[in-house]
Design a protein around this motif. Structure first.
Motif, PDB file in Angstrom:
ATOM      1  N   ALA A   1       0.835  -1.207   0.000  1.00  0.00           N
ATOM      2  CA  ALA A   1       0.000   0.000   0.000  1.00  0.00           C
ATOM      3  C   ALA A   1       0.868   1.254   0.000  1.00  0.00           C
ATOM      4  O   ALA A   1       0.620   2.196  -0.759  1.00  0.00           O
ATOM      5  CB  ALA A   1      -0.938  -0.006   1.205  1.00  0.00           C
ATOM      6  N   SER A   2       1.892   1.268   0.833  1.00  0.00           N
ATOM      7  CA  SER A   2       2.787   2.424   0.877  1.00  0.00           C
ATOM      8  C   SER A   2       3.491   2.621  -0.460  1.00  0.00           C
ATOM      9  O   SER A   2       3.583   3.745  -0.976  1.00  0.00           O
ATOM     10  CB  SER A   2       3.817   2.239   1.990  1.00  0.00           C
ATOM     11  OG  SER A   2       4.747   3.302   2.002  1.00  0.00           O
ATOM     12  N   HIS A   3       3.991   1.539  -1.038  1.00  0.00           N
ATOM     13  CA  HIS A   3       4.707   1.635  -2.318  1.00  0.00           C
ATOM     14  C   HIS A   3       3.775   2.120  -3.426  1.00  0.00           C
ATOM     15  O   HIS A   3       4.154   2.959  -4.251  1.00  0.00           O
ATOM     16  CB  HIS A   3       5.300   0.283  -2.684  1.00  0.00           C
ATOM     17  CG  HIS A   3       6.333  -0.188  -1.706  1.00  0.00           C
ATOM     18  ND1 HIS A   3       6.762  -1.504  -1.648  1.00  0.00           N
ATOM     19  CD2 HIS A   3       7.027   0.471  -0.737  1.00  0.00           C
ATOM     20  CE1 HIS A   3       7.667  -1.622  -0.694  1.00  0.00           C
ATOM     21  NE2 HIS A   3       7.838  -0.444  -0.131  1.00  0.00           N
ATOM     22  N   LEU A   4       2.554   1.600  -3.424  1.00  0.00           N
ATOM     23  CA  LEU A   4       1.601   1.966  -4.473  1.00  0.00           C
ATOM     24  C   LEU A   4       1.166   3.424  -4.340  1.00  0.00           C
ATOM     25  O   LEU A   4       1.156   4.174  -5.328  1.00  0.00           O
ATOM     26  CB  LEU A   4       0.384   1.045  -4.405  1.00  0.00           C
ATOM     27  CG  LEU A   4      -0.783   1.375  -5.339  1.00  0.00           C
ATOM     28  CD1 LEU A   4      -0.328   1.415  -6.786  1.00  0.00           C
ATOM     29  CD2 LEU A   4      -1.904   0.367  -5.162  1.00  0.00           C
ATOM     30  N   LEU A   5       0.803   3.831  -3.151  1.00  0.00           N
ATOM     31  CA  LEU A   5       0.337   5.204  -2.956  1.00  0.00           C
ATOM     32  C   LEU A   5       1.450   6.209  -3.218  1.00  0.00           C
ATOM     33  O   LEU A   5       1.215   7.302  -3.748  1.00  0.00           O
ATOM     34  CB  LEU A   5      -0.239   5.373  -1.553  1.00  0.00           C
ATOM     35  CG  LEU A   5      -1.483   4.513  -1.253  1.00  0.00           C
ATOM     36  CD1 LEU A   5      -1.899   4.670   0.201  1.00  0.00           C
ATOM     37  CD2 LEU A   5      -2.629   4.880  -2.186  1.00  0.00           C
ATOM     38  N   THR A   6       2.678   5.844  -2.867  1.00  0.00           N
ATOM     39  CA  THR A   6       3.817   6.719  -3.158  1.00  0.00           C
ATOM     40  C   THR A   6       4.011   6.853  -4.664  1.00  0.00           C
ATOM     41  O   THR A   6       4.231   7.957  -5.189  1.00  0.00           O
ATOM     42  CB  THR A   6       5.098   6.170  -2.516  1.00  0.00           C
ATOM     43  OG1 THR A   6       4.927   6.112  -1.096  1.00  0.00           O
ATOM     44  CG2 THR A   6       6.295   7.057  -2.832  1.00  0.00           C
ATOM     45  N   ALA A   7       3.937   5.728  -5.374  1.00  0.00           N
ATOM     46  CA  ALA A   7       4.083   5.762  -6.837  1.00  0.00           C
ATOM     47  C   ALA A   7       2.998   6.622  -7.476  1.00  0.00           C
ATOM     48  O   ALA A   7       3.272   7.406  -8.402  1.00  0.00           O
ATOM     49  CB  ALA A   7       4.040   4.346  -7.400  1.00  0.00           C
ATOM     50  N   LEU A   8       1.776   6.502  -6.991  1.00  0.00           N
ATOM     51  CA  LEU A   8       0.684   7.311  -7.536  1.00  0.00           C
ATOM     52  C   LEU A   8       0.937   8.801  -7.325  1.00  0.00           C
ATOM     53  O   LEU A   8       0.716   9.618  -8.235  1.00  0.00           O
ATOM     54  CB  LEU A   8      -0.642   6.909  -6.875  1.00  0.00           C
ATOM     55  CG  LEU A   8      -1.246   5.582  -7.312  1.00  0.00           C
ATOM     56  CD1 LEU A   8      -2.422   5.224  -6.411  1.00  0.00           C
ATOM     57  CD2 LEU A   8      -1.690   5.648  -8.768  1.00  0.00           C
ATOM     58  N   GLU A   9       1.398   9.162  -6.147  1.00  0.00           N
ATOM     59  CA  GLU A   9       1.695  10.570  -5.866  1.00  0.00           C
ATOM     60  C   GLU A   9       2.759  11.091  -6.821  1.00  0.00           C
ATOM     61  O   GLU A   9       2.647  12.198  -7.366  1.00  0.00           O
ATOM     62  CB  GLU A   9       2.167  10.724  -4.411  1.00  0.00           C
ATOM     63  CG  GLU A   9       1.088  10.570  -3.364  1.00  0.00           C
ATOM     64  CD  GLU A   9       0.171  11.787  -3.295  1.00  0.00           C
ATOM     65  OE1 GLU A   9       0.561  12.873  -3.778  1.00  0.00           O
ATOM     66  OE2 GLU A   9      -0.939  11.644  -2.754  1.00  0.00           O
ATOM     67  N   VAL A  10       3.802  10.310  -7.026  1.00  0.00           N
ATOM     68  CA  VAL A  10       4.911  10.736  -7.887  1.00  0.00           C
ATOM     69  C   VAL A  10       4.451  10.862  -9.337  1.00  0.00           C
ATOM     70  O   VAL A  10       4.765  11.849 -10.018  1.00  0.00           O
ATOM     71  CB  VAL A  10       6.082   9.735  -7.772  1.00  0.00           C
ATOM     72  CG1 VAL A  10       7.129  10.007  -8.844  1.00  0.00           C
ATOM     73  CG2 VAL A  10       6.709   9.801  -6.391  1.00  0.00           C
ATOM     74  N   LEU A  11       3.715   9.889  -9.830  1.00  0.00           N
ATOM     75  CA  LEU A  11       3.244   9.924 -11.208  1.00  0.00           C
ATOM     76  C   LEU A  11       2.360  11.143 -11.455  1.00  0.00           C
ATOM     77  O   LEU A  11       2.537  11.863 -12.452  1.00  0.00           O
ATOM     78  CB  LEU A  11       2.471   8.645 -11.534  1.00  0.00           C
ATOM     79  CG  LEU A  11       3.287   7.349 -11.600  1.00  0.00           C
ATOM     80  CD1 LEU A  11       2.361   6.145 -11.681  1.00  0.00           C
ATOM     81  CD2 LEU A  11       4.221   7.369 -12.797  1.00  0.00           C
TER      82      LEU A  11
END
Length: 218
Positions: A152-162
């Motif tokens: 969840a942390s990895h996914l939400l971080t990736a979404l923020e960056v994208l």
């Protein structure tokens, strides 16, 4: 033509598995497809059939086309820039961008996929990441995550960056990780925090990507 960049929140999460399933689902609908992975590392030229380019080529219905799918191939299972260096080569981001643009400009298919290497922020060259390539191309992103503890942390971080870099996220696919927490429980947790992009679930070992094809090609 509908074109998407297949990215992952990390490495070995199933980007190629998801991409192949999507290509096969589109072909079952009678659509033309193509795929491009501009650089691959960990490639054994003596046993290419198990490689990501070969798997994509099979999904395209052209099993001998793996060299066209990935024109830059390196043996060492390292970040592409490090693997290239071991073979006396230097990867440059403008070359990778040019490869992708030239390939995209020459396509005439209903669905085309460009697949990155590693995760969103994985290095591609000595001074550029997957994200830099994605931003240069500007394609909608099909983001693949695992279901392991911490995803969840990895996914939400990736979404923020994208999204901070102006990229549209077309869909999220949660690819089942082996020996991971309950897949459905993980997905429901992620749905609480992500309400913009469609979220699909890809159990292992087999997965019918028909629903994903419907989402992306509607």
């Amino acid at each position: 033509m509908r074109a998407f960049f297949v990215a992952g929140t990390g490495t070995d999460l199933g980007k190629t598995h998801i991409g192949c399933a999507l290509l096969e689902a589109a072909r079952k609908r009678g659509l033309s497809v193509d795929a491009f992975k501009p650089v691959v590392s960990g490639f054994d030229p003596d046993a290419p059939d198990s490689s990501d380019p070969a798997r994509l080529a099979v999904a395209l219905g052209r099993p001998n086309a793996w060299a066209d799918v990935s024109p830059r191939r390196y043996r060492a299972p390292l970040a592409p820039n490090l693997a290239a260096r071991l073979e006396g080569d230097v990867l440059r981001i403008h070359d990778l961008i040019g490869d992708c643009r030239t390939w995209l400009d020459a396509r005439d298919a209903d669905l085309v996929l460009v697949e990155g290497a590693g995760g969103v922020m994985s290095p591609m060259t000595d001074d550029a990441t997957n994200l830099d390539l994605m931003v240069a191309l500007g394609l909608p992103v099909l983001l693949v995550a695992g279901s392991y503890l911490g995803t969840a942390s990895h996914l939400l971080t990736a979404l923020e960056v994208l999204r901070a870099r102006g990229l549209a996220v077309a869909a999220l696919v949660i690819s089942e990780s082996l020996d991971a927490p309950d897949l459905n429980q993980t997905v429901e947790m992620i749905r609480v925090f992500e309400r913009q992009a469609p979220i699909l679930v890809a159990p292992r070992p087999a997965w019918d990507a028909g629903e994903l094809a419907d989402v992306l090609l509607r």
